[in-house]
Design a protein around this motif. Sequence first.
Motif, mmCIF file in Angstrom:
data_model
loop_
_atom_site.group_PDB
_atom_site.id
_atom_site.type_symbol
_atom_site.label_atom_id
_atom_site.label_comp_id
_atom_site.label_asym_id
_atom_site.label_seq_id
_atom_site.Cartn_x
_atom_site.Cartn_y
_atom_site.Cartn_z
ATOM 1 N N GLY A 1 0.790 -1.216 0.000
ATOM 2 C CA GLY A 1 0.000 0.000 0.000
ATOM 3 C C GLY A 1 0.822 1.266 0.000
ATOM 4 O O GLY A 1 0.268 2.360 -0.195
ATOM 5 N N SER B 1 4.299 3.749 -1.175
ATOM 6 C CA SER B 1 4.726 4.368 -2.422
ATOM 7 C C SER B 1 6.235 4.518 -2.477
ATOM 8 O O SER B 1 6.900 4.646 -1.450
ATOM 9 C CB SER B 1 4.096 5.754 -2.578
ATOM 10 O OG SER B 1 2.686 5.688 -2.643
ATOM 11 N N VAL C 1 0.083 -2.895 -13.553
ATOM 12 C CA VAL C 1 0.436 -1.667 -12.840
ATOM 13 C C VAL C 1 -0.417 -0.483 -13.247
ATOM 14 O O VAL C 1 -0.260 0.609 -12.684
ATOM 15 C CB VAL C 1 1.926 -1.311 -13.011
ATOM 16 C CG1 VAL C 1 2.806 -2.502 -12.673
ATOM 17 C CG2 VAL C 1 2.222 -0.807 -14.424
ATOM 18 N N GLY D 1 -3.005 2.303 -13.369
ATOM 19 C CA GLY D 1 -3.723 2.964 -12.296
ATOM 20 C C GLY D 1 -2.921 3.120 -11.029
ATOM 21 O O GLY D 1 -3.344 3.845 -10.122
ATOM 22 N N ARG D 2 -1.769 2.451 -10.940
ATOM 23 C CA ARG D 2 -0.940 2.528 -9.743
ATOM 24 C C ARG D 2 0.411 3.193 -10.010
ATOM 25 O O ARG D 2 0.938 3.895 -9.152
ATOM 26 C CB ARG D 2 -0.702 1.131 -9.167
ATOM 27 C CG ARG D 2 -1.984 0.404 -8.762
ATOM 28 C CD ARG D 2 -1.679 -0.889 -8.008
ATOM 29 N NE ARG D 2 -0.921 -1.839 -8.824
ATOM 30 C CZ ARG D 2 0.286 -2.294 -8.519
ATOM 31 N NH1 ARG D 2 0.895 -1.887 -7.403
ATOM 32 N NH2 ARG D 2 0.899 -3.168 -9.311
ATOM 33 N N PHE D 3 0.986 2.940 -11.179
ATOM 34 C CA PHE D 3 2.297 3.486 -11.527
ATOM 35 C C PHE D 3 2.145 4.596 -12.558
ATOM 36 O O PHE D 3 1.261 4.545 -13.421
ATOM 37 C CB PHE D 3 3.200 2.405 -12.125
ATOM 38 C CG PHE D 3 3.652 1.342 -11.165
ATOM 39 C CD1 PHE D 3 3.112 1.214 -9.895
ATOM 40 C CD2 PHE D 3 4.641 0.448 -11.560
ATOM 41 C CE1 PHE D 3 3.534 0.219 -9.022
ATOM 42 C CE2 PHE D 3 5.076 -0.547 -10.700
ATOM 43 C CZ PHE D 3 4.525 -0.665 -9.433
ATOM 44 N N MET E 1 5.435 4.969 -8.059
ATOM 45 C CA MET E 1 4.764 3.710 -7.757
ATOM 46 C C MET E 1 3.917 3.886 -6.505
ATOM 47 O O MET E 1 4.449 4.136 -5.419
ATOM 48 C CB MET E 1 5.778 2.588 -7.561
ATOM 49 C CG MET E 1 6.717 2.390 -8.753
ATOM 50 S SD MET E 1 7.812 0.959 -8.547
ATOM 51 C CE MET E 1 8.798 1.526 -7.158
ATOM 52 N N ASN E 2 2.611 3.757 -6.660
ATOM 53 C CA ASN E 2 1.674 3.871 -5.552
ATOM 54 C C ASN E 2 0.947 2.550 -5.345
ATOM 55 O O ASN E 2 0.932 1.689 -6.219
ATOM 56 C CB ASN E 2 0.653 4.982 -5.828
ATOM 57 C CG ASN E 2 1.282 6.339 -5.981
ATOM 58 O OD1 ASN E 2 2.273 6.659 -5.326
ATOM 59 N ND2 ASN E 2 0.704 7.170 -6.844
ATOM 60 N N SER E 3 0.319 2.414 -4.193
ATOM 61 C CA SER E 3 -0.449 1.211 -3.863
ATOM 62 C C SER E 3 0.348 -0.048 -4.147
ATOM 63 O O SER E 3 -0.139 -0.993 -4.771
ATOM 64 C CB SER E 3 -1.770 1.200 -4.644
ATOM 65 O OG SER E 3 -2.545 2.341 -4.359
ATOM 66 N N LEU E 4 1.569 -0.070 -3.676
ATOM 67 C CA LEU E 4 2.468 -1.178 -3.976
ATOM 68 C C LEU E 4 1.981 -2.488 -3.373
ATOM 69 O O LEU E 4 1.411 -2.514 -2.284
ATOM 70 C CB LEU E 4 3.871 -0.855 -3.490
ATOM 71 C CG LEU E 4 4.634 0.124 -4.391
ATOM 72 C CD1 LEU E 4 5.810 0.734 -3.644
ATOM 73 C CD2 LEU E 4 5.117 -0.593 -5.651
ATOM 74 N N LYS E 5 2.234 -3.553 -4.100
ATOM 75 C CA LYS E 5 1.844 -4.899 -3.714
ATOM 76 C C LYS E 5 3.083 -5.779 -3.592
ATOM 77 O O LYS E 5 4.101 -5.509 -4.223
ATOM 78 C CB LYS E 5 0.901 -5.499 -4.762
ATOM 79 C CG LYS E 5 -0.344 -4.688 -5.031
ATOM 80 C CD LYS E 5 -1.154 -5.294 -6.166
ATOM 81 C CE LYS E 5 -2.407 -4.496 -6.446
ATOM 82 N NZ LYS E 5 -3.194 -5.086 -7.558
ATOM 83 N N ASP F 1 4.984 -6.682 -6.655
ATOM 84 C CA ASP F 1 5.813 -5.676 -7.310
ATOM 85 C C ASP F 1 7.286 -5.812 -6.934
ATOM 86 O O ASP F 1 8.128 -5.118 -7.508
ATOM 87 C CB ASP F 1 5.337 -4.269 -6.947
ATOM 88 C CG ASP F 1 3.939 -3.966 -7.465
ATOM 89 O OD1 ASP F 1 3.632 -4.336 -8.619
ATOM 90 O OD2 ASP F 1 3.161 -3.348 -6.708
#
Length: 121
Positions: A15, A17, A63, A65-67, A82-86, A89
């Motif tokens: 979650g 960044s 990725v 919508g997140r990157f 990079m946002n909302s990392l999982k 990733d």
Amino acid sequence: QVQLVESGGGLVQPGGSLRLSCAASGTILWINAMAWHRQAPGKERELVASIGRGGSTGYVDSVKGRFTISRDNAKNTLYLQMNSLKPEDTAVYYCSAEVVSSYGGVPRNYWGQGTQVTVSS
């Protein structure tokens, strides 16, 4: 010769960044496309995001919508927000650039040595 140096990797919780940077230096007239790639342990390298000289972008579905990929042409620098990392990733992230070093010269591809991104609780 041209060198690409990545920075900004590290350990982050799910979650979170990170912002990666890739600075190009050397004999550079201009840079055409630039891109971010990643390689996780036991997996093949994959293209994550690319950006053209004029700013057109493309992303792998995982990725979107997140990157966000961007570039500063005046600084010959590439970025990846990079946002909302999982956890998936997690990988070594590499940048690449298609560089023209002289008038009449052909574009050549260069690669950085990578920066580690780890997403874990």
